[in-house]
Design an enzyme around this catalytic site. Structure first.
Site, short mmCIF file in Angstrom:
data_model
loop_
_atom_site.label_atom_id
_atom_site.label_comp_id
_atom_site.label_asym_id
_atom_site.label_seq_id
_atom_site.Cartn_x
_atom_site.Cartn_y
_atom_site.Cartn_z
N ASP A 14 -33.00 4.13 30.41
CA ASP A 14 -31.76 3.94 29.66
C ASP A 14 -31.46 5.18 28.81
OD1 ASP A 14 -29.66 2.00 28.65
OD2 ASP A 14 -30.65 2.49 26.76
N TYR A 19 -27.20 10.19 22.42
CA TYR A 19 -28.59 10.42 22.01
C TYR A 19 -28.92 11.91 21.95
CZ TYR A 19 -29.19 5.46 23.33
OH TYR A 19 -29.08 4.11 23.45
N LYS A 48 -24.35 6.36 29.20
CA LYS A 48 -23.25 5.70 28.52
C LYS A 48 -22.17 6.67 28.05
CE LYS A 48 -26.80 2.63 26.62
NZ LYS A 48 -27.92 3.60 26.68
N HIS A 79 -20.18 2.62 25.66
CA HIS A 79 -21.24 2.45 24.67
C HIS A 79 -20.80 1.68 23.43
CE1 HIS A 79 -25.06 4.67 23.00
NE2 HIS A 79 -25.08 3.38 22.75
N SER A 125 -21.16 -2.15 26.33
CA SER A 125 -22.20 -2.35 25.32
C SER A 125 -21.52 -2.66 24.00
CB SER A 125 -23.06 -1.09 25.19
OG SER A 125 -24.09 -1.27 24.24
N GLY A 177 -36.81 -5.63 16.99
CA GLY A 177 -36.29 -5.74 15.62
C GLY A 177 -36.78 -4.63 14.71
N SER A 178 -36.78 -3.41 15.19
CA SER A 178 -37.30 -2.27 14.43
C SER A 178 -36.70 -2.21 13.02
CB SER A 178 -36.97 -0.97 15.17
OG SER A 178 -37.37 0.15 14.43
N GLY A 179 -37.58 -2.15 12.01
CA GLY A 179 -37.13 -2.09 10.63
C GLY A 179 -36.80 -3.43 10.01
N LYS A 217 -38.45 1.00 23.74
CA LYS A 217 -38.51 2.42 23.41
C LYS A 217 -39.87 2.72 22.80
CE LYS A 217 -36.24 5.87 20.44
NZ LYS A 217 -35.17 6.07 19.43
N ASN A 227 -46.28 -3.32 26.87
CA ASN A 227 -44.95 -3.93 26.88
C ASN A 227 -44.53 -4.43 28.26
OD1 ASN A 227 -44.69 -3.48 24.14
ND2 ASN A 227 -43.42 -1.66 24.35
#
Length: 268
Positions: A14, A19, A48, A79, A125, A177-179, A217, A227
């Site tokens: 992806d 990015y 994207k 995106h 997205s 759910g990073s952070g 990621k 993962n």
């Protein structure tokens, strides 16, 4: 990291223009293909269209392809839910100005990428149910995917399940759910303890059992392999316990309302 992901068994990659690393990823892909580890047809590659390129869909996709050193992508996504007219600057309140490009015109240009062979499929997205419902009315090629932020504390449940009900697949970004507190949720820790797996594996399995494709990621190869090791099942009660952790807008990681100066998360 990309070569490590392929070595670990990942075949869906992806990317995105915004990015800022498509050229580096293209060099990594060239190296991997030259090594014979995988062929192009073995990979499912996504990139994207960023918000500032709604007026130049074909050119933006072509630039991504050059940077990635590819002839086509398997999936090209719009995106963002709104566009930005960079050339117009800011309005008198200091807000970004949106381009005068209706969604149906943008989608016509996206469909042109399939016709030209630059994209095998197209999707969106961060689009709302109203945007997707409208697209299903005017699209000759319906959106294949809506990629959404999804994790237990920001589950996008109604939107995601509705997308699935009308044949639009759902990819879940930020699935860990990073952070946010997702990895420490009691429901996650209890399931992880019962199954002898990590909290990350529980979160990814929850996504899969909901019918989504989680997008992970990591630059750690051991974590990449972990993962993918999801050969277990959460009970219906465990899934329901994670569903109950929805925490509302405060738990959202990607604040597109702030980015685009629009009240995107207000109730209709």
């Amino acid at each position: 990291a990309l070569e490590g992901a392929i070595d670990a068994g990942y075949r869906c990659l992806d990317f995105a223009a915004v990015y800022g690393n498509e050229a580096e990823c293209g060099e990594a892909l060239k190296k991997v293909f030259a090594s014979g580890k995988v062929k192009r047809d073995d990979l499912y590659i996504i990139t994207k269209l960023w918000a500032t390129d709604w007026h130049q869909v074909d050119a933006a996709c072509s630039l991504s392809l050059r940077n990635l050193q590819l002839d086509y992508v398997d999936l090209y996504l719009v995106h963002s839910a709104v566009g930005v007219d960079e050339r117009a600057g800011l309005d008198d309140r200091g807000r970004k100005i949106r381009p005068k490009i209706p969604f149906h015109a943008l989608w016509r240009d996206m469909e042109g990428l399939v016709a030209s062979g630059k994209a095998r499929s197209i999707g969106v997205s961060n689009w709302s149910c109203l945007q997707v419902a409208d697209a299903l009315n005017y699209a000759t090629i319906p959106p294949a995917v809506n990629q959404l932020e999804i994790h237990p504390t920001w589950s996008s449940e109604d939107l995601a399940q509705w997308c699935l009900s009308v044949g639009v697949k759902v990819m879940a970004y930020c699935p860990l759910g990073s952070g946010k507190p997702d990895m420490q949720l009691e429901a996650v820790r209890k399931a992880a303890s019962r199954l002898g797996v990590s909290p990350a594996q529980v979160l990814l399995k929850w996504s899969l059992q909901k019918g989504y494709v989680p997008v992970t990621k990591s630059v750690n190869v051991a974590r990449m392999r972990s993962n993918l090791a999801l050969d277990f099942e959460l009970t219906a009660q465990e899934v329901q316990a994670l569903d109950a952790c929805e925490g509302g807008v405060a738990m959202k990681i990607c604040d597109h309302a702030g980015e685009f100066d629009l009240p995107l998360y207000s109730r209709l």
